[in-house]
Each structure stands twice: as structure tokens, then as C-alpha cells.
Design a protein around this motif. Sequence first.
Motif, PDB file in Angstrom:
ATOM      1  N   LEU A  31       0.875  -1.167   0.000  1.00 48.77           N
ATOM      2  CA  LEU A  31       0.000   0.000   0.000  1.00 48.77           C
ATOM      3  C   LEU A  31       0.915   1.220   0.000  1.00 48.77           C
ATOM      4  O   LEU A  31       1.675   1.437   0.936  1.00 48.77           O
ATOM      5  N   TYR A  44       0.540  -7.165   2.342  1.00 51.73           N
ATOM      6  CA  TYR A  44      -0.634  -7.746   1.703  1.00 51.73           C
ATOM      7  C   TYR A  44      -0.239  -8.860   0.737  1.00 51.73           C
ATOM      8  O   TYR A  44       0.793  -8.787   0.080  1.00 51.73           O
ATOM      9  N   ILE A  47      -3.868  -7.773  -4.285  1.00 54.03           N
ATOM     10  CA  ILE A  47      -4.393  -6.423  -4.507  1.00 54.03           C
ATOM     11  C   ILE A  47      -5.767  -6.296  -3.846  1.00 54.03           C
ATOM     12  O   ILE A  47      -6.079  -5.276  -3.228  1.00 54.03           O
ATOM     13  N   CYS A  50      -5.544  -5.556  -0.238  1.00 55.54           N
ATOM     14  CA  CYS A  50      -5.019  -4.216   0.015  1.00 55.54           C
ATOM     15  C   CYS A  50      -6.062  -3.116  -0.209  1.00 55.54           C
ATOM     16  O   CYS A  50      -6.038  -2.092   0.475  1.00 55.54           O
ATOM     17  N   CYS A  61      -2.624   0.616  -4.166  1.00 55.34           N
ATOM     18  CA  CYS A  61      -2.060  -0.722  -4.017  1.00 55.34           C
ATOM     19  C   CYS A  61      -1.161  -1.009  -5.213  1.00 55.34           C
ATOM     20  O   CYS A  61      -1.584  -0.839  -6.365  1.00 55.34           O
TER      21      CYS A  61
END
Length: 81
Positions: A31, A44, A47, A50, A61
Motif C-alpha cells: 500500500l 498484503y 491487490i 489491500c 495498491c
Amino acid sequence: MRFGAMVLTAAGLLLPAAAAAQPYDNYPVCLRVYGPVRYDECRYVSIEQCRPSASGIAGQCVVNPWYQPPAGPNARRAQRR
């Protein structure tokens, strides 16, 4: 003169340690937060995971360019070939 030499010696000892540090955690997605201070939180695995964290803030992201996937069970076998 001695003080200057001590400072240079101390800096020379600290530089290799700083260069070896890994700048980001080993997760595939980060992020990226924009603001007065820009920073990345690489925590994360996707995606989609995130996106809720980026919602409502100046963030995006992105794929972690420093991510290194863990070696699989066939890694040793591939090296022998």
C-alpha cells in the motif's frame, strides 16, 4: 583533525550495515500512501486484500518490486540440473 577522522571511521563502519537492510517486508503487494510523507506498507498478499486499506485515503495498491517468493520443494532439484 582527530574528530574528523573518528566521524569518517564511524560512518565507514555503519554504511555497510545500512546498505544490507531490506527496505520492504517480503509480501507481494504494498500500500503506497501519499501525503506530506510518502511511504509503503508491504503487508498484503493480494491487490484485493489491500484495496480496503487504500479506500478513503491518498493511497494506491502496488506490486512489491522487491518481493521474493519462497523457494518451493523443487528448488534444490532444479539447481542440480
